[in-house]
Scaffold this active site. Structure first.
Site, mmCIF file in Angstrom:
data_model
loop_
_atom_site.group_PDB
_atom_site.id
_atom_site.type_symbol
_atom_site.label_atom_id
_atom_site.label_comp_id
_atom_site.label_asym_id
_atom_site.label_seq_id
_atom_site.Cartn_x
_atom_site.Cartn_y
_atom_site.Cartn_z
ATOM 1 C CG ASP A 48 39.626 35.456 39.017
ATOM 2 O OD1 ASP A 48 38.715 36.126 38.500
ATOM 3 O OD2 ASP A 48 40.359 34.692 38.365
ATOM 4 C CG ASP A 100 39.039 36.549 31.557
ATOM 5 O OD1 ASP A 100 40.015 37.187 31.993
ATOM 6 O OD2 ASP A 100 38.441 35.683 32.217
#
Ligand code: GLA
Length: 720
Positions: A530, A460
């Site tokens: 997301d 990430d």
């Protein structure tokens, strides 16, 4: 010479261009890029289109080809946009390149140029391709002068065309709304698509454009050129439209705050610009890029991707042995193959209980996981699942043991107060520093050492370069930071891939903030967004698939009401939207009721059946959600056209809203296909066992009614 390799033809004086005319044909199975490369002159682009033979070069010239400089340098006749701008050792800001020779090496054609007065060299590379219709171009710039020179602008490549009524398709977005598509006519002037983030270069605009030459872009018809800059950092795409409908694309590393010094003898290789041309609309360009990915530009592009459960939306940072095991039980029961523990598993002095601390301290939080990561791996394996873990290697928090030990490792100028990111404390590590690169490589090495069967990593990256400055780079090289950060990152990724070629690594940057082909050689897949709301996902995935293969697109079924939008969407629709990519789940399976569990099991089993078609087949986008009046559709067809799967969706509802007639694409017109429908809707089994010719399905189409809001259908087609 292998078939489809570029042809470099030294043509005779009889041809009109020059006595030593050298024509360059860069070929792919269906396309050709034709340039002239005459010694003493500049390389000129003449043609980019359907494949032609060298015998047709005169046609191209006689038709008044566009004849445009393939790598324009600043300083002489440079009134249009330029690709290169250099301050030479003596302060001269002008450059005049001419060709000194052209050679082919395997798939590469290299046009060598030198400044007329200076020992300054540029090699212009073109790479042909015999597996997909993608051509790559880039340059290698070398300082042969006696003192340092400064590169002010150093683009990767140029493409030019002349066509009235051309349109551009491009993609932009932000957190939770990535890859939004905009299509507009190309008008006079300069269109610039740029990224200044420093770290996450897909966070706003994407470094890709399509140019449709036959008016408003169509999915499966019309001539389209696609271009993608393959770089992990700041970029700039300039599209200049001038008189005579001439459109010139120049793409490369952003030229703002990136002046790059080359010492005598040093050289710089620019990132690749990938180009595709198709007469089959935007979809044709997409399929060329998808095939290019599967043939090698995407890491492990031939392997099927696993069905996974990621812990994030299920428990966020509240991970522990017990909740993870419960989620493992859940995904196992549904037929999944992999469990991934997301954020929250690490931190010793500073425990990762929220997002304001611990990044950089990659040791297990033993309060949450008393027996460490190995116990999680074991629990997964005991259930026959593979195991994966989340890390954010390029980052730290000011509240971390790492930052306390190495405050000089973060990107910032030591004189300035730090601008913090996520959690009010997040900071970016300085990847230009080799010690930081070693640290980042060590994170992965250590995890694998401790857990030799670790299968998957989610990598990430949740911050922009909010501070500018490097304690590692010398004062005269601060302007290298935007570039050297990424050369350092690339070098770390190369080392990781060398030691761990089989590790599946997901690219994530607050969702799809790093979707760029420059990353893909190191990553197997990426997290598209997301935002897991199935309605917004239709748009995000539609946009993303224009350049990226759906096998690389992580698409997860999450809870309803959705955590980002609060929207309530039936489980079938959520599955049907997620099944067009790499299917996964991101919720607690124990939150599903019995009926839903039963449905989810069937959906996972069905996905396993269609997985090779979706992940390794050709994608045909059909009716766009941007235009479909509340409906959209797409399908996947196996390379041999014997198997296909069709998806259609309805996401608006009012009295009188008509279901469109569904037209398919990509099938063998002369073959007969038998249809089977997956999932229960009121009409679900209407098509069961019925047969149609491919031609009928594509030309006449079928009437597959969609009744209520968020209804969807999935139809499997098999050649009989
Ligand atoms: C980012 C990612 C999410 C999740 C969180 C964890 O926002 O995009 O998927 O991993 O970080 O903090």
């Amino acid at each position: 010479m292998k078939k489809n390799f570029p042809l470099l033809l030294l043509t005779a004086a009889a041809f009109s261009l020059s006595a030593a005319a050298a024509d360059v044909f860069i070929n792919t199975p269906k396309t050709t890029l034709m340039l002239t490369a005459n010694n003493g002159s500049t390389p000129r682009i003449h043609y980019y289109g359907s494949r032609i033979s060298p015998a047709q070069r005169q046609e191209v010239i006689d038709a008044m080809s566009i004849n445009y400089d393939a790598y324009p340098a600043f300083g002489r006749d440079s009134y249009d946009e330029t690709a290169l701008s250099v301050t030479h050792a003596d302060g001269n800001m002008s450059t005049e390149l001419t060709i000194t020779g052209t050679r082919t090496e395997d798939e590469l054609t290299i046009i060598s140029m030198k400044d007329k007065k200076y020992d300054f060299f540029v090699d212009l590379y073109y790479k042909s391709n015999d597996k997909s219709d993608v051509i790559e171009t880039w340059t290698v710039i070398r300082n042969g002068e006696k003192k340092p020179i400064r590169l002010e602008q150093y683009a990767s490549g140029v493409m030019t065309l002349r066509q009235e009524g051309a349109w551009i398709t491009h993609f932009h977005g932000a957190w939770a709304q990535e890859a939004q598509m905009t299509e507009e006519p190309l008008v006079q002037g300069l269109k610039t698509i740029v990224n200044h983030d420093g770290v996450r270069n897909g966070m706003n605009d994407h470094a890709e454009v399509m140019i449709s030459l036959d008016g408003k872009p169509q999915e499966n018809s019309g001539r389209v050129i696609g271009a993608a800059l393959c770089w992990t950092g700041n970029y700039k795409l300039r599209l200049e439209t001038r008189g005579h409908y001439r459109h010139t694309l120049i793409a490369g590393i952003d030229d703002l705050h990136t002046a790059y010094t080359l010492k005598p003898g040093e050289s710089f290789e620019t990132p690749k610009l990938a180009l595709a041309y198709s007469t089959e609309g935007k979809g044709g360009v997409s399929r060329a890029f998808h095939r290019w990915g599967r043939a090698g530009q995407l890491h492990n592009g031939r392997a099927l991707r696993e069905i996974l459960l990621n812990s994030w939306e299920g428990v966020y940072m509240n991970v522990n042995q017990e909740v993870c095991e419960k989620m493992m039980d859940g995904i196992k029961e549904l037929g999944g193959e992999l469990f991934v523990v997301d954020d929250g598993w690490f931190g010793r002095k500073y425990r990762r209980t929220n997002d304001s601390q611990s990044l950089g301290d990659w040791v297990t939080d033993t309060e949450k996981l008393p027996n460490g990561v190995p116990a999680l791996v074991k629990a997964a394996e005991d259930r026959g699942l593979k195991f994966g873990i989340w890390i954010e290697p390029e980052m730290t928090n000011s509240k971390s043991e790492l930052y306390e030990a190495h405050p000089d490792w973060v990107v910032a100028h030591p004189t300035r107060e730090l601008a913090m990111g996520r959690g009010g404390t997040q900071l970016v590590l300085d990847m230009s520093n080799p010690k930081v690169q070693d640290f980042v490589v060590g994170i992965v090495d250590n995890l694998v050492k401790e857990n030799p069967t670790l299968h998957y990593i989610k990598w990430d990256c949740n911050m922009s370069m909010n501070n500018f400055g490097s304690s590692y780079l010398t004062a005269d090289r601060q302007s290298h930071l935007f570039v050297d950060y990424h050369l350092g990152l690339r070098s770390a990724l190369e080392r990781i891939r060398k030691s761990h070629p089989d590790l599946v690594i997901q690219l994530c940057a607050s969702g799809g903030g790093r979707v760029n082909w420059g990353f893909m050689p190191y990553f197997d897949e990426f997290w598209c967004s997301d935002n897991t709301d199935a309605l917004q996902r239709l748009y995000i995935q539609w946009g993303t698939s224009h350049f990226y293969p759906t096998m690389a697109m992580a698409q997860h079924v999450s809870a309803s009401p959705n955590h980002q939008t609060g929207r309530i969407i039936p489980l079938k629709f959520r599955f049907d939207v997620a099944m067009t990519g790499r299917l996964g789940m991101e919720m607690k399976p124990s939150d599903l009721n019995e009926k839903e569990l039963d449905y989810a099991k069937k959906a996972v089993a069905f996905y396993k059946e269609i997985r090779p078609i979706v992940q390794l087949g050709d994608q045909y986008r059909l009716l766009s959600p941007y235009e479909g009046n509340g409906h959209c559709s797409e399908m996947f067809v196996s390379e041999d056209k014997s198997d296909a799967v069709f998806f259609c969706y309805k996401f608006e509802h009012f009295v009188g809203l008509q279901t469109p007639r569904w037209h398919m694409a990509g099938l063998d017109p002369d073959a007969t296909y038998q249809l089977n429908e997956f999932g229960s809707t009121e009409r679900s089994h209407y098509f069961e066992g019925k047969t149609f010719s491919g031609r009928f399905l594509m030309e006449t189409g079928i009437d597959a009614y969609l009744s209520g809001m968020f209804s969807s259908r999935v139809i499997r087609l098999k050649k009989v």
